[in-house]
Write an enzyme that holds these catalytic residues in place. Sequence first.
Site, PDB file in Angstrom:
ATOM      1  N   ASP A   1       9.679   7.112  -6.709  1.00  0.00           N
ATOM      2  CA  ASP A   1       8.653   6.823  -6.022  1.00  0.00           C
ATOM      3  C   ASP A   1       9.516   5.911  -5.485  1.00  0.00           C
ATOM      4  O   ASP A   1       9.946   5.392  -5.187  1.00  0.00           O
ATOM      5  CB  ASP A   1       8.435   6.031  -7.414  1.00  0.00           C
ATOM      6  CG  ASP A   1       7.010   5.196  -7.029  1.00  0.00           C
ATOM      7  OD1 ASP A   1       5.839   6.184  -5.891  1.00  0.00           O
ATOM      8  OD2 ASP A   1       6.540   4.163  -7.192  1.00  0.00           O
ATOM      9  N   SER A   2       8.344   4.824  -4.759  1.00  0.00           N
ATOM     10  CA  SER A   2       8.504   3.928  -3.721  1.00  0.00           C
ATOM     11  C   SER A   2       8.973   3.224  -3.815  1.00  0.00           C
ATOM     12  O   SER A   2       9.392   2.120  -3.170  1.00  0.00           O
ATOM     13  CB  SER A   2       6.817   3.771  -2.742  1.00  0.00           C
ATOM     14  OG  SER A   2       6.302   3.656  -4.134  1.00  0.00           O
TER      15      SER A   2
ATOM     16  N   TYR B   1       4.664   2.386   0.072  1.00  0.00           N
ATOM     17  CA  TYR B   1       4.580   3.845   1.299  1.00  0.00           C
ATOM     18  C   TYR B   1       3.381   3.786   1.966  1.00  0.00           C
ATOM     19  O   TYR B   1       3.048   4.371   2.850  1.00  0.00           O
ATOM     20  CB  TYR B   1       4.653   4.966   0.608  1.00  0.00           C
ATOM     21  CG  TYR B   1       6.305   5.388   0.849  1.00  0.00           C
ATOM     22  CD1 TYR B   1       7.986   4.325  -0.087  1.00  0.00           C
ATOM     23  CD2 TYR B   1       6.625   7.003  -0.218  1.00  0.00           C
ATOM     24  CE1 TYR B   1       9.229   4.798   0.426  1.00  0.00           C
ATOM     25  CE2 TYR B   1       8.032   7.000  -0.720  1.00  0.00           C
ATOM     26  CZ  TYR B   1       9.128   5.973  -0.078  1.00  0.00           C
ATOM     27  OH  TYR B   1      10.459   6.098  -0.559  1.00  0.00           O
ATOM     28  N   GLY B   2       2.353   3.165   1.194  1.00  0.00           N
ATOM     29  CA  GLY B   2       0.930   3.837   0.806  1.00  0.00           C
ATOM     30  C   GLY B   2       0.693   2.878   2.519  1.00  0.00           C
ATOM     31  O   GLY B   2      -0.882   3.624   3.096  1.00  0.00           O
TER      32      GLY B   2
ATOM     33  N   CYS C   1       4.976   9.927  -7.811  1.00  0.00           N
ATOM     34  CA  CYS C   1       3.867   9.262  -6.705  1.00  0.00           C
ATOM     35  C   CYS C   1       3.283   9.522  -5.945  1.00  0.00           C
ATOM     36  O   CYS C   1       2.997  10.495  -5.389  1.00  0.00           O
ATOM     37  CB  CYS C   1       5.294   8.877  -5.067  1.00  0.00           C
ATOM     38  SG  CYS C   1       4.872   7.542  -4.009  1.00  0.00           S
ATOM     39  N   ASN C   2       1.643   9.250  -6.402  1.00  0.00           N
ATOM     40  CA  ASN C   2       0.383   9.350  -5.246  1.00  0.00           C
ATOM     41  C   ASN C   2       0.805  10.195  -3.795  1.00  0.00           C
ATOM     42  O   ASN C   2       0.735  11.329  -3.761  1.00  0.00           O
ATOM     43  CB  ASN C   2      -0.452   8.843  -5.997  1.00  0.00           C
ATOM     44  CG  ASN C   2      -0.942   9.543  -7.380  1.00  0.00           C
ATOM     45  OD1 ASN C   2      -1.687   9.913  -8.114  1.00  0.00           O
ATOM     46  ND2 ASN C   2      -0.293   8.555  -8.038  1.00  0.00           N
ATOM     47  N   THR C   3       1.274   9.102  -3.784  1.00  0.00           N
ATOM     48  CA  THR C   3       1.330   8.876  -2.141  1.00  0.00           C
ATOM     49  C   THR C   3       2.608   9.896  -1.261  1.00  0.00           C
ATOM     50  O   THR C   3       2.099  10.969  -0.550  1.00  0.00           O
ATOM     51  CB  THR C   3       1.914   7.454  -1.424  1.00  0.00           C
ATOM     52  OG1 THR C   3       0.824   6.247  -1.735  1.00  0.00           O
ATOM     53  CG2 THR C   3       1.408   7.505  -0.176  1.00  0.00           C
TER      54      THR C   3
ATOM     55  N   GLU D   1       5.961  -4.917  -8.337  1.00  0.00           N
ATOM     56  CA  GLU D   1       7.045  -4.572  -7.083  1.00  0.00           C
ATOM     57  C   GLU D   1       8.090  -5.792  -7.452  1.00  0.00           C
ATOM     58  O   GLU D   1       8.712  -5.931  -7.685  1.00  0.00           O
ATOM     59  CB  GLU D   1       7.323  -4.487  -5.584  1.00  0.00           C
ATOM     60  CG  GLU D   1       6.955  -3.538  -5.463  1.00  0.00           C
ATOM     61  CD  GLU D   1       7.732  -2.479  -5.822  1.00  0.00           C
ATOM     62  OE1 GLU D   1       9.606  -2.680  -5.343  1.00  0.00           O
ATOM     63  OE2 GLU D   1       7.967  -0.563  -6.430  1.00  0.00           O
TER      64      GLU D   1
ATOM     65  N   CYS E   1      -2.495   5.740  -8.042  1.00  0.00           N
ATOM     66  CA  CYS E   1      -1.049   5.341  -7.914  1.00  0.00           C
ATOM     67  C   CYS E   1      -0.233   4.876  -8.507  1.00  0.00           C
ATOM     68  O   CYS E   1      -1.188   3.918  -9.725  1.00  0.00           O
ATOM     69  CB  CYS E   1      -1.443   3.762  -6.761  1.00  0.00           C
ATOM     70  SG  CYS E   1       0.283   2.911  -6.675  1.00  0.00           S
ATOM     71  N   THR E   2       0.743   5.372  -9.038  1.00  0.00           N
ATOM     72  CA  THR E   2       1.719   4.696  -9.934  1.00  0.00           C
ATOM     73  C   THR E   2       1.786   3.952 -10.369  1.00  0.00           C
ATOM     74  O   THR E   2       3.013   3.491 -11.706  1.00  0.00           O
ATOM     75  CB  THR E   2       3.251   5.835 -10.379  1.00  0.00           C
ATOM     76  OG1 THR E   2       3.630   5.851  -8.701  1.00  0.00           O
ATOM     77  CG2 THR E   2       2.704   7.495 -10.013  1.00  0.00           C
ATOM     78  N   HIS E   3       1.813   2.889  -9.089  1.00  0.00           N
ATOM     79  CA  HIS E   3       2.839   0.804  -9.518  1.00  0.00           C
ATOM     80  C   HIS E   3       0.852   0.823 -10.677  1.00  0.00           C
ATOM     81  O   HIS E   3       2.192  -0.208 -11.400  1.00  0.00           O
ATOM     82  CB  HIS E   3       2.694   0.692  -8.377  1.00  0.00           C
ATOM     83  CG  HIS E   3       3.348   0.912  -7.352  1.00  0.00           C
ATOM     84  ND1 HIS E   3       4.107   1.710  -6.909  1.00  0.00           N
ATOM     85  CD2 HIS E   3       4.474   0.143  -8.111  1.00  0.00           C
ATOM     86  CE1 HIS E   3       5.306   1.446  -6.570  1.00  0.00           C
ATOM     87  NE2 HIS E   3       5.396   0.336  -6.874  1.00  0.00           N
TER      88      HIS E   3
HETATM   89  N1  DGL Z   1       3.464   4.506  -6.673  1.00  0.00           N
HETATM   90  C1  DGL Z   1       3.265   5.037  -5.386  1.00  0.00           C
HETATM   91  C2  DGL Z   1       1.948   5.550  -5.213  1.00  0.00           C
HETATM   92  O1  DGL Z   1       1.619   6.342  -6.690  1.00  0.00           O
HETATM   93  C3  DGL Z   1       3.208   4.666  -3.954  1.00  0.00           C
HETATM   94  C4  DGL Z   1       2.048   2.854  -3.552  1.00  0.00           C
HETATM   95  C5  DGL Z   1       2.959   2.788  -2.384  1.00  0.00           C
HETATM   96  O2  DGL Z   1       4.267   3.244  -2.087  1.00  0.00           O
HETATM   97  O3  DGL Z   1       2.346   2.890  -1.337  1.00  0.00           O
HETATM   98  O4  DGL Z   1       0.679   6.081  -4.563  1.00  0.00           O
END
Ligand code: DGL
Length: 257
Positions: free
Chosen positions: A14-15, A46-47, A77-79, A156, A188-190
């Site tokens: 993941d990011s 990452y988004g 990570c969805n992104t 984070e 988003c997995t966060h």
């Molecule tokens: N955890 C991430 C997701 O599922 C990325 C979030 C990010 O880094 O912007 O999209």
Amino acid sequence: MEELIKNRPIGFFDSGVGGLSVLKKAIEHMPEENYIYLGDSANAPYGVKSIEEIKRLTLENVEFLLGKGVKAIVVACNTATSVAIEELRAKYRNMPIIGIEPALKPAVELQQLGRIVIMATNATLKEKKFKNLMNEYSFGKDIYPLPCPGLVEFVENGILNGERLEQFLKKILEEASKEEIASIVLGCTHYPFVKETIQKVVGEKVTILDGSLGTVKELKRKLIRNEIKQIESEKGYVKIYNTLEEKIKLSHTLINA
Ligand code: DGL
């Protein structure tokens, strides 16, 4: 030979620390497997990055995991999934690669009256993959895609509750809440790490869903199909890496929470 492949770890990335929410679900369902997790916190979020940059970072993460001898890869990570999964599958044809997407289908299947809010990163909501998902499931539904820049940073930094986060969420959800919300999809997995705080802000009646279970089920199916699933009497290990050394402690806290 086959036995050896079964013993190899499954790689997750993941990011940052967000994908640990998916890893946690995988451990719950398949404790017999070995897992390697890579969080790229040095480059999170990452988004808000360009597509090229997200693709480049994603490839680096995959190469890292391949170097560790993984038998399958979960893009937790969805992104990264939205932006790069097709390319990854084309490039690494022999490696089972599993992605994650916003759980819109399960939300629609709840058949609740009211709005479905999809919280995700800018990049996820802008990608073709999300547009396809909307085309498939949004007919006749009130669906509200909600980009949440800034929310990843709370996680984070290990901030999962408290006044500042609540105010942030209230503000970001203000517009979407003008109609009654039936459910919220955490795309988003966060975000599952702040689920309780989101629930506090929107109230107990709102159903909050995420895509981790769907991803883990798909992972299990692929392991079985490829005959590389670990035997269930084993007890696996979990090894966590992060491009920011200081996030390792937080990672362990999150996975054990
Ligand atoms: N955890 C991430 C997701 O599922 C990325 C979030 C990010 O880094 O912007 O999209």
